[in-house]
Design a protein around this motif. Structure first.
Motif, PDB file in Angstrom:
ATOM      1  N   LEU A 198       1.099  -1.217   0.282  1.00 23.70           N
ATOM      2  CA  LEU A 198       0.399  -0.130  -0.377  1.00 23.70           C
ATOM      3  C   LEU A 198       1.054   1.103   0.417  1.00 23.70           C
ATOM      4  O   LEU A 198       1.143   2.601  -0.458  1.00 23.70           O
ATOM      5  N   LYS A 202       1.188   4.223  -2.909  1.00 21.64           N
ATOM      6  CA  LYS A 202       0.956   5.254  -2.357  1.00 21.64           C
ATOM      7  C   LYS A 202       2.030   6.154  -2.496  1.00 21.64           C
ATOM      8  O   LYS A 202       1.724   7.603  -3.517  1.00 21.64           O
ATOM      9  N   GLU A 205       2.010   6.886  -7.195  1.00 20.65           N
ATOM     10  CA  GLU A 205       1.091   7.914  -7.347  1.00 20.65           C
ATOM     11  C   GLU A 205       1.952   9.446  -6.484  1.00 20.65           C
ATOM     12  O   GLU A 205       1.396  10.126  -7.545  1.00 20.65           O
ATOM     13  N   HIS A 255      -5.211  -4.932  -6.588  1.00 25.25           N
ATOM     14  CA  HIS A 255      -5.891  -3.438  -6.083  1.00 25.25           C
ATOM     15  C   HIS A 255      -4.733  -2.824  -5.933  1.00 25.25           C
ATOM     16  O   HIS A 255      -4.945  -1.909  -6.230  1.00 25.25           O
ATOM     17  N   CYS A 256      -3.693  -2.913  -5.260  1.00 27.24           N
ATOM     18  CA  CYS A 256      -3.144  -1.876  -4.878  1.00 27.24           C
ATOM     19  C   CYS A 256      -2.214  -1.428  -6.359  1.00 27.24           C
ATOM     20  O   CYS A 256      -2.272  -0.170  -6.312  1.00 27.24           O
ATOM     21  N   THR A 258      -3.539  -2.202  -9.354  1.00 31.61           N
ATOM     22  CA  THR A 258      -4.991  -0.971 -10.504  1.00 31.61           C
ATOM     23  C   THR A 258      -4.991   0.084  -9.940  1.00 31.61           C
ATOM     24  O   THR A 258      -5.181   1.140 -10.312  1.00 31.61           O
ATOM     25  N   ASP A 259      -5.090   0.386  -8.177  1.00 32.98           N
ATOM     26  CA  ASP A 259      -5.245   1.443  -7.668  1.00 32.98           C
ATOM     27  C   ASP A 259      -3.626   3.041  -8.183  1.00 32.98           C
ATOM     28  O   ASP A 259      -4.100   3.565  -8.111  1.00 32.98           O
ATOM     29  N   LYS A 262      -4.537   3.534 -11.643  1.00 34.33           N
ATOM     30  CA  LYS A 262      -5.438   4.568 -11.626  1.00 34.33           C
ATOM     31  C   LYS A 262      -5.218   5.964 -10.858  1.00 34.33           C
ATOM     32  O   LYS A 262      -5.662   7.392 -10.789  1.00 34.33           O
ATOM     33  N   GLY A 263      -4.303   6.022 -10.631  1.00 33.14           N
ATOM     34  CA  GLY A 263      -3.743   7.234  -9.595  1.00 33.14           C
ATOM     35  C   GLY A 263      -2.936   8.439 -10.583  1.00 33.14           C
ATOM     36  O   GLY A 263      -2.025   9.034 -10.167  1.00 33.14           O
ATOM     37  N   ARG A 295      -2.114   1.008 -17.605  1.00 30.24           N
ATOM     38  CA  ARG A 295      -3.536   2.040 -17.584  1.00 30.24           C
ATOM     39  C   ARG A 295      -4.034   2.352 -19.089  1.00 30.24           C
ATOM     40  O   ARG A 295      -3.284   3.525 -19.472  1.00 30.24           O
TER      41      ARG A 295
END
Length: 296
Positions: A198, A202, A205, A255-256, A258-259, A262-263, A295
Motif C-alpha cells: 500500500l 501510494k 502515485e 488492487h494495489c 490497479t489503484d 488509476k492514480g 493504464r
C-alpha cells in the motif's frame, strides 16, 4: 567461445539501451519483499540492480516489507503473532518490535547492502520529514453468533492517509536512493504499521512514478492453466478477479497495482523476486519476466 560470449554481452547491452533512454530521469518505485529479502544471493543481485538503475540515470525509490523478520523476533521474545484478515494485530509492545525491526534492522541492512555495491542509499521511515501520515484501520468480521458484523481493533495497524514527498524528492535530486520502511504516524502522534504494498503504491502515485514494481514469491499473475499473463488492462484485471483466476493473496496485490494505475502511474510490474536480477530483466530487456499491468 570467448567471441560468442562477448557478442552475447554486447547484444544484452544494446537491447537495454532503448529502455535506459526511455526511463532516464524517471522515478521507479520498487516494493522489496519475500524471498529476495532473505536469500543472500538474491539480496546482492537486488542491490546491484538498484545501484545500476541509479548509475544510468533512473531514480529508484525502494519501499520494503519485513513480516517474517518481525514474526521471528516476536517469537524469540515469547510473543504470539495473531492475524485477522492477513493483518498482524499490533498492540503497543508489538509496535515497538515492528519499529525496531522495520525501521532499524531491516531498513539499515538494505541501506548497507546498496551502499556496499556502490550506491548511496538513505534509510527512512514514514515518520521522517512527516513522509507518511497514517489512519488507523478497524476491520469488520462476520460472526455466526450475531447478525451484526464484529468490529475488531487491530491496534497500531494503519493505512495511508497522505504522503508528503518533500524528503524523498530532496534525496532523489541529491543523487541518493531512498529506502523506506512502511511505518506511518497518525494524527494522535502514534506509530502505525502499514502494508508495504500500500505504501509503495501510494508513494508511486504521489511521486508521479513512471513505474511501480512489486517483487513477489510467484512468477506473476497466472491463468487457470498456470501460464504467465502479461500486458493486462484494468478491465482485464477486473474480469480475472471476477472469474476467480486472480485469487487469495494476489487479490490485494492486484488492487494495489490497479489503484496505482488509476492514480496516474504509467505501468505496474508484478515480478518474481526469486529470479536473479529480476528488476533489471523486467525493466531493461524485451521479454521481461513478470506480469505487466497497463493504464489503458
Amino acid at each position: 567461445m570467448e567471441n560468442n560470449s562477448a557478442r552475447q554481452i554486447a547484444h544484452v547491452l544494446t537491447e537495454a539501451l532503448p529502455y535506459i533512454q526511455r526511463f532516464t530521469g524517471k522515478t521507479i518505485v520498487v516494493k522489496y519483499g519475500g524471498n529476495a529479502m532473505i536469500d543472500e544471493r538474491l539480496k546482492n543481485s537486488f542491490a546491484r540492480d538498484i545501484v545500476l538503475l541509479k548509475l544510468v540515470g533512473i531514480n529508484p525509490v525502494v519501499v520494503h516489507g519485513g513480516g517474517p523478520q518481525i514474526g521471528q523476533l516476536l517469537q524469540r521474545l515469547g510473543k504470539t503473532s495473531e492475524f485477522v484478515q492477513g493483518m498482524r494485530v499490533t498492540d503497543s509492545e508489538t509496535m515497538d518490535v515492528v519499529e525496531m525491526v522495520l525501521g532499524g534492522l531491516v531498513n539499515k541492512e538494505i541501506v548497507n547492502l546498496i551502499n556496499r555495491h556502490g550506491g548511496s542509499a538513505v534509510g527512512l521511515t514514514g515518520k521522517d520529514g512527516d513522509l507518511v501520515r497514517a489512519r488507523k484501520i478497524m476491520v469488520k468480521q462476520r460472526s455466526p453468533e450475531t447478525d451484526e458484523p464484529e468490529i475488531i481493533d487491530l491496534g497500531h495497524v494503519g493505512e495511508v492517509e497522505s504522503i508528503d514527498p518533500s524528503v524523498v524528492n530532496t534525496l532523489v535530486h541529491g543523487n541518493f536512493i531512498p529506502v523506506i520502511a512502511p511505518i506511518g504516524v497518525g494524527g494522535d502522534g502514534r506509530s502505525y504499521n502499514i502494508n508495504a504494498d500500500l505504501v509503495a503504491g501510494k508513494m508511486a502515485e504521489i511521486l508521479k512514478a513512471e513505474k511501480l514494481i512489486l517483487l513477489t514469491n510467484t512468477a506473476g499473475i497466472l491463468d487457470k492453466q498456470g501460464a504467465l499473463l502479461t500486458g493486462l488492462s484494468l478491465t482485464e484485471v477486473d474480469s480475472l478477479i471476477e472469474d476467480g483466476t486472480i485469487s487469495g493473496g494476489m487479490i490485494p496485490k492486484t488492487h494495489c497495482a490497479t489503484d496505482a494505475l488509476k492514480g496516474g502511474v504509467n505501468s505496474v510490474h508484478i515480478i518474481d523476486g526469486r529470479v536473479d536480477h529480476a528488476v533489471l530483466l523486467e525493466l531493461l530487456t524485451d521479454r521481461g519476466i513478470g506480469t505487466l499491468l497497463l493504464r489503458r
